[in-house]
Write an enzyme that holds these catalytic residues in place. Structure first.
Site, PDB file in Angstrom:
ATOM      1  N   ASP A   1      -2.491  -2.101  11.031  1.00  0.00           N
ATOM      2  CA  ASP A   1      -2.740  -2.030   9.578  1.00  0.00           C
ATOM      3  C   ASP A   1      -3.358  -3.299   9.009  1.00  0.00           C
ATOM      4  O   ASP A   1      -3.768  -3.313   7.859  1.00  0.00           O
ATOM      5  CB  ASP A   1      -1.398  -1.857   8.828  1.00  0.00           C
ATOM      6  CG  ASP A   1      -0.965  -0.412   8.752  1.00  0.00           C
ATOM      7  OD1 ASP A   1      -1.720   0.455   9.205  1.00  0.00           O
ATOM      8  OD2 ASP A   1       0.134  -0.172   8.224  1.00  0.00           O
TER       9      ASP A   1
ATOM     10  N   LEU B   1       5.491   0.517   3.147  1.00  0.00           N
ATOM     11  CA  LEU B   1       4.592   0.007   2.105  1.00  0.00           C
ATOM     12  C   LEU B   1       3.707  -1.129   2.627  1.00  0.00           C
ATOM     13  O   LEU B   1       2.975  -1.762   1.863  1.00  0.00           O
ATOM     14  CB  LEU B   1       5.411  -0.463   0.885  1.00  0.00           C
ATOM     15  CG  LEU B   1       6.321   0.627   0.291  1.00  0.00           C
ATOM     16  CD1 LEU B   1       7.236   0.047  -0.775  1.00  0.00           C
ATOM     17  CD2 LEU B   1       5.483   1.771  -0.288  1.00  0.00           C
TER      18      LEU B   1
ATOM     19  N   LYS C   1       0.853  -1.208   0.000  1.00  0.00           N
ATOM     20  CA  LYS C   1       0.000   0.000   0.000  1.00  0.00           C
ATOM     21  C   LYS C   1       0.873   1.236   0.000  1.00  0.00           C
ATOM     22  O   LYS C   1       2.061   1.189   0.340  1.00  0.00           O
ATOM     23  CB  LYS C   1      -0.914   0.029   1.228  1.00  0.00           C
ATOM     24  CG  LYS C   1      -0.212  -0.012   2.601  1.00  0.00           C
ATOM     25  CD  LYS C   1       0.264   1.300   3.171  1.00  0.00           C
ATOM     26  CE  LYS C   1       0.972   1.153   4.509  1.00  0.00           C
ATOM     27  NZ  LYS C   1       1.777   2.288   4.918  1.00  0.00           N
TER      28      LYS C   1
END
Ligand code: C5P
Length: 314
Positions: free
Chosen positions: A147, A110, A11
């Site tokens: 996350d 990421l 991401k």
């Protein structure tokens, strides 16, 4: 039982505002996350020898520090395992071998580790037909990290709380990105400790509206990240990367997560490849052969440069 091969996507954060410190030691945040077509490959193979993690990456821990190990342990211990197969000698529930083919840079902001954890949670519950609802999986994901819930769903979302409370954003526009990993990782707890929480935070409202309208130039102009100021001061190389992305034609650029990667939003695929080529120095990249995504350039400099697109869904 057969193996299962899965893609575990990374991401970037289009916006990330840290609002303050919480009583539980975490930080209250507001962030817009979007899945990118840069992925690790994960192969799950049932085994009779407990949990074993293997990887092709020399710096990735394969013990319980790895979130995939923690995800498997949590599932195997969970009360959701069908009782019939639970402790039977030789039964497939006794273990799994998890192989990670690593392509998402480690410590790059990421989300690779969290994504791997979420992929393994979902993958094992499918592989072993564990009767878990999406809500059950979300609860397990939250236990493992802030996350992880996002990676169970993917796409584009506004996340609040410590990052685990999600609101999916509709009709996000797929767009091209150049992601630059500068060759060194940044530890997220360290980055949070360095933050100056007295700096006023920004609203993500215009960014969110622009995403839902598919207004790319406003998205690009409203990228933001609370970590930039302190990380750019501590690691000036990161600021240089962002400036180079902008000066070579990115519509907007930002740090992702707490770093260390920066990304630029590009007009189209050709401009993304052209911008990426400026990070190549002496490398002879054969761009015309790079037709499938992601395009990953690793060469004589320490940078890893990725040309990819955002993904509407995983
Ligand atoms: O939740 P996760 O394990 O991914 O977080 C890693 C670390 O990042 C936490 O231990 C904490 O130091 C920091 N963190 C935070 N506030 C958040 C998310 C992470 O302080 N909202």
């Amino acid at each position: 039982m057969k193996s299962l091969t899965l893609k575990s996507y990374g991401k970037v954060n289009l916006g990330l505002q840290v609002l303050g410190k919480r009583k539980d030691g975490y930080h209250e945040i507001e962030t817009v996350l979007t899945t990118v077509d840069l992925y690790d490959e994960i192969i799950l193979t049932p085994s009779r020898e407990g949990i074993r993690v293997r990887t092709d990456h020399p710096n990735l821990p394969t013990d319980e520090r790895n979130l995939v190990y923690q995800a498997a342990r949590l599932l195997f211990k969970s009360p959701y395992l069908p009782p019939l197969s639970k402790g039977r000698k030789g039964d497939f529930h006794e273990g799994v071998e998890i192989f990670i083919r690593k392509r998402i840079p480690i410590g790059g902001g990421l989300g690779g580790g969290s994504s791997n954890g979420a992929t393994v949670l979902k993958g094992l519950s499918d592989l072993f037909q564990i009767p878990l609802s999406n809500g059950d999986l979300m609860e397990l994901a939250k236990e493992l990290g802030s996350d992880l819930p996002f990676f169970l769903k993917g796409g584009t979302a506004l996340a609040t709380g410590r990052g685990e409370t999600l609101q999916s954003l509709s009709h996000p526009l797929p767009f091209w990105l150049v992601i630059v990993y500068p060759g060194f990782p940044i530890s997220t707890p360290w980055a949070y400790r360095k933050l100056d929480l007295t700096i006023p935070h920004q609203s993500l409202k215009i960014l969110v509206e622009a995403i839902e309208k598919g207004d790319l130039s406003t998205v690009a102009s409203k990228l933001n990240n609370s970590f930039e100021e302190v990380m750019f001061r501590d690691c000036p190389a990161l600021k240089v990367v962002k400036e180079r992305l902008l000066c070579h034609g990115a519509l907007g650029a930002s740090l992702s997560g707490s770093g260390s990667s920066c990304f630029g939003i590009c007009e189209d695929g050709d401009s993304a490849l052209r911008i990426a080529s400026h990070f190549g120095n002496n490398r002879k990249w054969k761009l015309e052969r790079m037709r499938s995504l992601p395009v990953i350039f690793e060469g004589d400099s320490e940078f890893i440069v990725v040309v990819t697109k955002t993904l509407r869904e995983v």
